[in-house]
Design an enzyme around this catalytic site. Structure first.
Site, mmCIF file in Angstrom:
data_model
loop_
_atom_site.group_PDB
_atom_site.id
_atom_site.type_symbol
_atom_site.label_atom_id
_atom_site.label_comp_id
_atom_site.label_asym_id
_atom_site.label_seq_id
_atom_site.Cartn_x
_atom_site.Cartn_y
_atom_site.Cartn_z
ATOM 1 N N HIS A 1 1.423 -1.155 -0.230
ATOM 2 C CA HIS A 1 0.174 0.100 0.079
ATOM 3 C C HIS A 1 0.948 1.440 0.150
ATOM 4 O O HIS A 1 1.578 1.234 0.856
ATOM 5 C CB HIS A 1 -0.927 0.157 1.414
ATOM 6 N N HIS B 1 3.198 4.284 0.412
ATOM 7 C CA HIS B 1 2.893 4.875 1.783
ATOM 8 C C HIS B 1 4.331 5.823 1.809
ATOM 9 O O HIS B 1 5.425 5.320 1.362
ATOM 10 C CB HIS B 1 2.882 4.013 3.227
#
Length: 253
Positions: free
Chosen positions: A179, A181
């Site tokens: 994800h 980030h």
């Protein structure tokens, strides 16, 4: 006949041979080829004139409104088992009240379970996307805008003098959660020695659950006694403090 309470005919027939209204039980006043349209209007008026009919209509309206509300809320941030809302970081549920301190149109700022230095936070897109190239132009712009907004305020809050801003884009770069980030680390003189060691620390960083069990990660890193996972209470206190820095970007709790 598709109209069970009336007999349908293209020709005129005696009214007494037609079936009565299923609501009021009265026969239609005439028999003609217009009987079908009369039947629909008559039955509707009878139904609406009765108390039962009005009650059923009200129940239908309430049910429709409830269904619409349920449908609209299904796309909102889901409820957290910890109470309130939660967001997703990869496949991890992040309780908004405990960890989210910032929210923009497309991004969130979350406090870190296992920070490298005080104030080490993450900025993530709300959609779970593994690579920077998966972001839309709007999401990418909002991500960088959020980083530029959060960084300086974080630096002042922690009385730091510099920032490390890092993205690991893909598993082979050391990305431990698929994800996107952005790591933001407030830095002070000689807080990490040698200074370049911070990049090893970022590469070895891995998101863990609240019990300290590693969920994902390419590297098997020995436990760091100086960097134990924090409790939800500790993260909640920090998130509450950081929310005061961003009154215009309050998350849903």
């Amino acid at each position: 006949s598709p109209w069970p309470y009336f007999h349908w005919s293209f020709g005129a027939i005696p009214a007494r041979s037609l079936h009565p209204c299923c609501v009021c039980a009265r026969p239609p006043p005439f028999a003609s080829r217009l009987t079908r349209s009369w039947s629909l209007l008559h039955a509707k008026r009878c139904f609406q004139s009765l108390a039962t009919g009005r009650a059923l209509l009200r129940m239908h309206s309430v049910a429709s409104a409830a269904a619409a509300t349920s449908l609209s809320s299904s796309s909102a941030t889901p409820a957290s088992p910890h109470g309130g809302k939660h967001s997703m970081f990869g496949k991890f549920k992040i309780p908004n009240r405990d960890q989210v301190f910032y929210a923009s149109e497309h991004c969130l700022g979350i406090v870190n379970l296992k920070p490298i230095v005080p104030g080490h936070i993450l900025v993530v897109p709300k959609r779970v996307l593994p690579r920077v190239s998966d972001l839309t132009d709007e999401e990418a712009a909002d991500l960088m805008k959020s980083v530029r907004k959060i960084g300086p305020r974080l630096e002042r809050h922690y009385e730091a003098t510099a920032l490390n801003i890092a993205i690991q884009d893909g598993k082979d770069s050391g990305q431990s959660v698929p994800h996107v980030h952005v790591h933001i680390l407030p830095r002070k003189p000689k807080d990490i020695e040698p200074n370049d060691k911070v990049y090893d620390e970022i590469e070895n960083w891995s998101h863990e659950d609240q019990h300290g069990h590693k969920k994902e990660g390419k590297l098997e890193v020995p436990p760091d006694e100086d960097r134990k996972p924090r409790t939800m209470k500790e993260m909640r206190i920090e998130a509450e403090q950081l929310r005061t820095l961003f009154p215009e970007n309050q998350p849903e709790l």
